[in-house]
Design an enzyme around this catalytic site. Sequence first.
Site, mmCIF file in Angstrom:
data_model
loop_
_atom_site.group_PDB
_atom_site.id
_atom_site.type_symbol
_atom_site.label_atom_id
_atom_site.label_comp_id
_atom_site.label_asym_id
_atom_site.label_seq_id
_atom_site.Cartn_x
_atom_site.Cartn_y
_atom_site.Cartn_z
ATOM 1 N N PHE A 1 0.692 -1.168 0.188
ATOM 2 C CA PHE A 1 0.088 0.089 0.033
ATOM 3 C C PHE A 1 0.939 1.265 0.012
ATOM 4 C CE2 PHE A 1 -3.064 -3.302 1.457
ATOM 5 C CZ PHE A 1 -4.076 -2.856 1.053
ATOM 6 N N GLU A 2 1.472 1.488 1.031
ATOM 7 C CA GLU A 2 2.194 2.849 1.216
ATOM 8 C C GLU A 2 3.709 2.404 1.700
ATOM 9 O OE1 GLU A 2 0.843 7.163 1.873
ATOM 10 O OE2 GLU A 2 0.851 5.992 3.833
ATOM 11 N N GLN A 3 4.596 2.128 1.019
ATOM 12 C CA GLN A 3 5.966 1.815 1.089
ATOM 13 C C GLN A 3 6.953 2.800 0.853
ATOM 14 O OE1 GLN A 3 9.412 -1.715 0.115
ATOM 15 N NE2 GLN A 3 7.165 -2.133 -0.444
#
Length: 536
Positions: free
Chosen positions: A374-376
């Site tokens: 998702f949000e890396q």
Amino acid sequence: MIRNPILPGFNPDPSICRVGEDYYIATSTFEWYPGVQIHHSRDLVNWTLVRRPLERASQLDMRGNPDSCGIWAPCLSYANGLFYLVYTDVKRLDGNFKDAHNYIVTAPTIEGDWSDPVYANSSGFDPSLFHDDDGRMWFLNMQWNHRTESYGGAPKHPAFDGILLQEWDPQAKALKGPIKNIFAGSPLGLVEGPHLFKRNGWYYLTTAEGGTGYSHAVTMARSRTIDGPYEMHPNIHLITSKDDPDAVLQRAGHGQYVETPDGQPYHTHLCGRPMPPSRRCTLGRETALQKCVWKDDDWLYLAQGGVVPDVDVPAPTDVEPAEKPRRIERQFNETKLPEEFQWLRTPHPERIFSLDQRSGYLRLIGRESIGSWFEQSLVARRQEHHSFRAETVIEFDPETYQQAAGLSHYYNRHKFHAIVVTLHEKLGRVVTIFSCPGDFPHARMIFPVGSGVAAPQGALHLAMEIRENDLQFFWRATGEQQWQTLGPVLDAGVVSDEGGRGEHGSFTGAFAGMFAFDTSGRAKPADFEHFVYEVL
């Protein structure tokens, strides 16, 4: 000569388009953002990255897309003053379903802004657009049959249920008319990647077959009518290395036909260069180009004869290849990332990195864990050589072991090695190693140096050297001249298409880059001064 691969490192599924004297190749980017790489050339020898057109949330949002999903097999074409780019955004890999959504974007120039996408269909992946000489436009894609035993990592032919054809209405921006299944493929199976072109009254169809591993191939067929029936090429396959285990360019398949302005025929294809002893392609699937000839039977053949691709191919004109630098050092003093860098999935890069919060530094904002879908916060560039060294300088003062940042050799959540700066309750700030050596399905991370070694305050220099299948990490404090090795030599070969569950389990390539995460939710930033990529 053209020296293959012309686009080294992760650059698969090459779609080629010529407009006047200019050639463009679009390649798949999967979960890497922005979407689709477009390279330009005027001689078929020297290629330059000029655009990644899918660059904003209204065009592409891949948060939650699994590894090796996202942008599959774009097709680039040109007609009536517009470039057309069709592509798939795949939302699922494993299991029986693919959830593959196909879109079209357009632009008057490659380098300019591209339109928001227009939805086409979801019946399968690998779409392409063919512009017929009567002005009509035709949309093709493979059809996916979920009622089979095919699943991610183990493709089976019945799931690849032929090539669909339907007319595209550019005014209505929608498909219209009957849907026809025009080609079931050859006995090799797994038919995908369709591209049509027309010559001497024949419609020629090239497809990819055999899966994108070592049985891959470009299959060719033709018909007098666009909807078939299609007859097979005398050799069935135009390009393949499946029967030649000694060929330098393995996994040859999935490409597209192009002609020079004076009519010389060429055909792109993807390929892999396996490393012994395990035949793992650490550079992923790369782009190559073959010289072809038309024979009296109106069939296309490789100019060198046979079906096995060559490394060195005659260029259409006498031109020298440009010498590429062996060492690239990037400073972060501009408002944009250096052109070779990408990140993962999110259309909101301001959430994961900044180039202006601290002048002269790339600031990574700690978000979800390394490997998150998702949000890396990971900014990286492709590995383009079997042996290279990467270096960076990091300023990072973690307050908890849940905050970490460093340098990574990265493929996906199951396959990476990383040198990490984090906090240990007793040792204080440490330099350690996180490693996930491809042990799918558990993706269990291991710690080759345990808690790591205590590191002094101040900036730290981090480095890694990949020499074919071997990886070694290094570090040193600011002011020290001597690099210290950290940990044992690790298996760099797992950071490859074949690492983990094998050749059909994942489809991207190895990257080298900088990362940060903060699973406490405090968004701890890490600052990176520069990044060096050097060929060894």
